[in-house]
Design a protein around this motif. Structure first.
Motif, PDB file in Angstrom:
ATOM      1  N   TYR A 151       1.050  -0.942  -0.285  1.00  9.41           N
ATOM      2  CA  TYR A 151       0.074   0.209  -0.361  1.00  9.41           C
ATOM      3  C   TYR A 151       0.576   1.235   0.410  1.00  9.41           C
ATOM      4  CZ  TYR A 151      -2.785   4.012   1.814  1.00  9.41           C
ATOM      5  OH  TYR A 151      -3.564   5.114   1.892  1.00  9.41           O
ATOM      6  N   GLN A 152       1.501   1.170   0.597  1.00 10.70           N
ATOM      7  CA  GLN A 152       3.007   2.532   1.048  1.00 10.70           C
ATOM      8  C   GLN A 152       3.111   2.768  -0.340  1.00 10.70           C
ATOM      9  OE1 GLN A 152       2.911   4.766   4.072  1.00 10.70           O
ATOM     10  NE2 GLN A 152       4.229   5.980   2.194  1.00 10.70           N
ATOM     11  N   THR A 153       3.807   1.477  -1.265  1.00  8.85           N
ATOM     12  CA  THR A 153       5.070   1.526  -2.017  1.00  8.85           C
ATOM     13  C   THR A 153       3.796   2.009  -3.400  1.00  8.85           C
ATOM     14  OG1 THR A 153       6.078  -0.279  -1.588  1.00  8.85           O
ATOM     15  CG2 THR A 153       5.765   0.318  -4.145  1.00  8.85           C
ATOM     16  N   ARG A 154       2.504   2.164  -3.218  1.00 11.18           N
ATOM     17  CA  ARG A 154       1.810   1.910  -3.979  1.00 11.18           C
ATOM     18  C   ARG A 154       1.394   3.303  -4.048  1.00 11.18           C
ATOM     19  NH1 ARG A 154       2.787  -1.610  -6.763  1.00 11.18           N
ATOM     20  NH2 ARG A 154       1.058  -3.063  -7.992  1.00 11.18           N
ATOM     21  N   TYR A 155       1.282   3.826  -2.867  1.00 13.19           N
ATOM     22  CA  TYR A 155       0.911   4.976  -2.578  1.00 13.19           C
ATOM     23  C   TYR A 155       1.362   6.199  -2.583  1.00 13.19           C
ATOM     24  CZ  TYR A 155      -0.336   9.544   0.208  1.00 13.19           C
ATOM     25  OH  TYR A 155      -0.072  10.839   1.105  1.00 13.19           O
ATOM     26  N   ASP A 156       3.213   6.480  -2.433  1.00 14.99           N
ATOM     27  CA  ASP A 156       4.258   7.215  -3.236  1.00 14.99           C
ATOM     28  C   ASP A 156       4.538   7.093  -4.607  1.00 14.99           C
ATOM     29  OD1 ASP A 156       5.258   6.999  -0.570  1.00 14.99           O
ATOM     30  OD2 ASP A 156       6.411   5.326  -0.494  1.00 14.99           O
ATOM     31  N   GLN A 157       3.702   5.827  -5.335  1.00 17.42           N
ATOM     32  CA  GLN A 157       4.517   5.950  -6.647  1.00 17.42           C
ATOM     33  C   GLN A 157       3.018   6.617  -7.169  1.00 17.42           C
ATOM     34  OE1 GLN A 157       3.061   1.886  -7.980  1.00 17.42           O
ATOM     35  NE2 GLN A 157       5.644   0.715  -8.799  1.00 17.42           N
ATOM     36  N   LEU A 158       2.083   6.840  -6.478  1.00 20.92           N
ATOM     37  CA  LEU A 158       1.204   7.775  -7.263  1.00 20.92           C
ATOM     38  C   LEU A 158       1.301   9.315  -6.647  1.00 20.92           C
ATOM     39  CD1 LEU A 158      -2.347   7.649  -7.610  1.00 20.92           C
ATOM     40  CD2 LEU A 158      -2.475   7.927  -4.808  1.00 20.92           C
ATOM     41  N   GLN A 159       2.280   9.356  -5.657  1.00 25.68           N
ATOM     42  CA  GLN A 159       2.324  11.055  -5.002  1.00 25.68           C
ATOM     43  C   GLN A 159       3.556  10.886  -6.089  1.00 25.68           C
ATOM     44  OE1 GLN A 159      -0.624  11.613  -3.524  1.00 25.68           O
ATOM     45  NE2 GLN A 159       0.658  13.072  -2.436  1.00 25.68           N
ATOM     46  N   GLN A 160       3.903  10.507  -6.136  1.00 22.01           N
ATOM     47  CA  GLN A 160       5.443  10.760  -7.809  1.00 22.01           C
ATOM     48  C   GLN A 160       4.736  10.890  -9.141  1.00 22.01           C
ATOM     49  OE1 GLN A 160       8.171   7.848  -8.142  1.00 22.01           O
ATOM     50  NE2 GLN A 160       9.606   8.953  -9.164  1.00 22.01           N
ATOM     51  N   THR A 161       3.884  10.561  -9.368  1.00 22.86           N
ATOM     52  CA  THR A 161       3.632  10.804 -10.857  1.00 22.86           C
ATOM     53  C   THR A 161       2.558  11.626 -10.714  1.00 22.86           C
ATOM     54  OG1 THR A 161       2.713   8.213 -10.998  1.00 22.86           O
ATOM     55  CG2 THR A 161       1.424   9.978 -12.468  1.00 22.86           C
ATOM     56  N   SER A 162       1.108  12.185  -9.920  1.00 25.77           N
ATOM     57  CA  SER A 162       0.876  13.700  -9.250  1.00 25.77           C
ATOM     58  C   SER A 162       2.131  14.030  -9.799  1.00 25.77           C
ATOM     59  CB  SER A 162       0.318  13.469  -8.034  1.00 25.77           C
ATOM     60  OG  SER A 162      -1.099  12.510  -8.001  1.00 25.77           O
ATOM     61  N   SER A 163       2.920  14.031  -9.093  1.00 25.50           N
ATOM     62  CA  SER A 163       3.884  15.538  -8.799  1.00 25.50           C
ATOM     63  C   SER A 163       4.857  15.636 -10.448  1.00 25.50           C
ATOM     64  CB  SER A 163       4.837  14.905  -8.349  1.00 25.50           C
ATOM     65  OG  SER A 163       6.078  16.364  -8.002  1.00 25.50           O
ATOM     66  N   GLN A 164       4.688  14.785 -11.010  1.00 25.12           N
ATOM     67  CA  GLN A 164       5.553  14.478 -12.492  1.00 25.12           C
ATOM     68  C   GLN A 164       4.186  14.918 -13.651  1.00 25.12           C
ATOM     69  OE1 GLN A 164       6.020  10.435 -13.306  1.00 25.12           O
ATOM     70  NE2 GLN A 164       8.644  10.870 -12.710  1.00 25.12           N
ATOM     71  N   ILE A 165       3.003  15.077 -13.033  1.00 23.03           N
ATOM     72  CA  ILE A 165       2.102  16.007 -14.367  1.00 23.03           C
ATOM     73  C   ILE A 165       1.961  17.467 -14.420  1.00 23.03           C
ATOM     74  CG2 ILE A 165      -1.068  15.415 -14.164  1.00 23.03           C
ATOM     75  CD1 ILE A 165      -0.483  12.998 -14.030  1.00 23.03           C
ATOM     76  N   ARG A 166       2.032  17.490 -12.134  1.00 19.59           N
ATOM     77  CA  ARG A 166       2.133  18.865 -11.886  1.00 19.59           C
ATOM     78  C   ARG A 166       3.035  19.299 -12.719  1.00 19.59           C
ATOM     79  NH1 ARG A 166       0.409  17.087  -7.046  1.00 19.59           N
ATOM     80  NH2 ARG A 166       2.353  16.346  -6.274  1.00 19.59           N
TER      81      ARG A 166
END
Length: 359
Positions: free
Chosen positions: A135-150
């Motif tokens: 779950y933590q890995t998926r959450y970190d990936q989600l945050q990283q992708t969101s940051s890249q999109i911004r």
């Protein structure tokens, strides 16, 4: 390709720098007016290339943004699944279910039962931790992708504005050129000269300029080794080190690195560095200055303030492109690994770099 336009290059150089009074060349225009038209023509050509570079980069970023958005949607689906599983694990600890399991282990009636129950307990706890970690890995990936999109969104916006600005510059310059051609008295001759300049620049000029920058970048990689071998180039006062390079020593070093610099020389003046030379039909002058940079690493970085090719000044877009493509700076930590540059200055005939011990 170069030989094809060799005669054009010679004709162009004669026209530009002999300053012929021929009415065919200039008509009623003065040499200064013709030079101004050619200056703007070259700027238009180079800014058009910058527009092409921006457009290509914009397309790459748009594709990256689309790909990241698709990744984000998939990751959001996956994290909902993992979130439910992680929630179940957390609730089991909160409601004491795992405590009951531990009490069962501790209540074993024999060592054999104890070891068997303990193995089961370890498996369950291990699986719980794996669920939480996933779950933590998926959450970190989600945050990283969101940051890249911004980040890509901001870059796309910046590029869109830059593209609009560059197109406006081209339109304004083209309007000025058209007006000056009309007033020149011999529009056909001026247009022919502009066409020759464009052909010469795109087929010979830009490659020759890049050739010099490439040679300079390669030589600067060897500069730290050269400085180490020079007696008196490095001095120290307490914890402060100073590198002092004379323009004559630098020019001798460059010529030892590449024959292209035999007719090319650096000159150091107060807060200004000039590098200029002439070979065959090519004249090149570079003006700039050094600054201390700490990102991505401590370095002395060269900034191109003015670039003149065959008496025609190139626009800022070309200067930035060359700065990006060719590293003309050097890295003091390749000379002394335990120091970092704190200041750089130029005065008449000398370049001086101040260094401090880096902890």
């Amino acid at each position: 390709m170069k030989s094809r336009y060799g005669s054009t290059a010679i004709i162009l150089i004669i026209i530009l720098f002999v300053q012929s009074a021929s009415s065919y060349v200039y008509g009623e225009s003065s040499p200064e007016e013709t030079q101004a038209i050619l200056q703007k023509t070259l700027s238009i050509v180079e800014i058009d290339h910058e527009i092409e570079r921006i457009t290509e980069k914009q397309q790459e970023l748009a594709e990256q943004h689309t790909s990241l958005s698709a990744q984000l949607q998939q990751q959001e689906k996956e994290i909902h699944i993992q979130q439910d599983r992680a929630g179940a694990v957390v609730r089991s600890y909160y409601t004491g279910e795992r405590d009951s399991l531990l009490m069962t282990v501790l209540g074993a009636r024999s060592f054999k039962d104890l070891f068997v129950l303990y193995d089961y307990y370890q498996i369950i706890i291990g699986r719980d931790q794996a669920v939480l970690d996933k779950y933590q890995t998926r959450y970190d990936q989600l945050q990283q992708t969101s940051s890249q999109i911004r980040q890509t969104s901001m870059e796309l916006t910046e590029m869109k504005n830059n593209l609009q600005n560059q197109r406006a510059r081209v339109a304004s310059l083209q309007k000025e050129v058209d007006k000056q051609i009309t007033a020149s008295g011999d529009a056909a001759a001026i247009q022919k000269l502009m066409n020759e300049l464009t052909l010469y620049w795109e087929n010979i000029g830009i490659y020759e300029v890049k050739r010099y920058f490439k040679a300079l970048a390669a030589a600067m990689q060897q500069l730290p080794d050269f400085i180490q071998k020079q007696n008196g180039a490095i001095s120290t006062t307490g914890s402060t080190y100073t590198i002092r390079i004379g323009q004559d020593e630098l020019n001798a070093f460059l010529r030892s690195q590449n024959k292209i610099f035999e007719d090319f020389a650096f000159t150091f003046d107060q807060d200004k560095i000039t590098a200029s030379g002439q070979r065959d039909q090519l004249q090149l002058s570079i003006e700039g200055h050094y600054t201390v940079e700490n990102e991505p690493q401590n370095s002395i970085r060269f900034h191109v303030d003015k670039l003149v090719f065959n008496q025609l000044e190139l626009p800022d877009t070309t200067r930035r492109m060359l700065e990006k493509d060719f590293d003309l700076g050097f890295y003091p930590q390749k000379i002394l690994s335990f120091v970092k540059a704190t200041d750089v200055s130029t005065d008449e005939g000398f370049l001086e770099v101040k260094l401090a011990i880096s902890f």
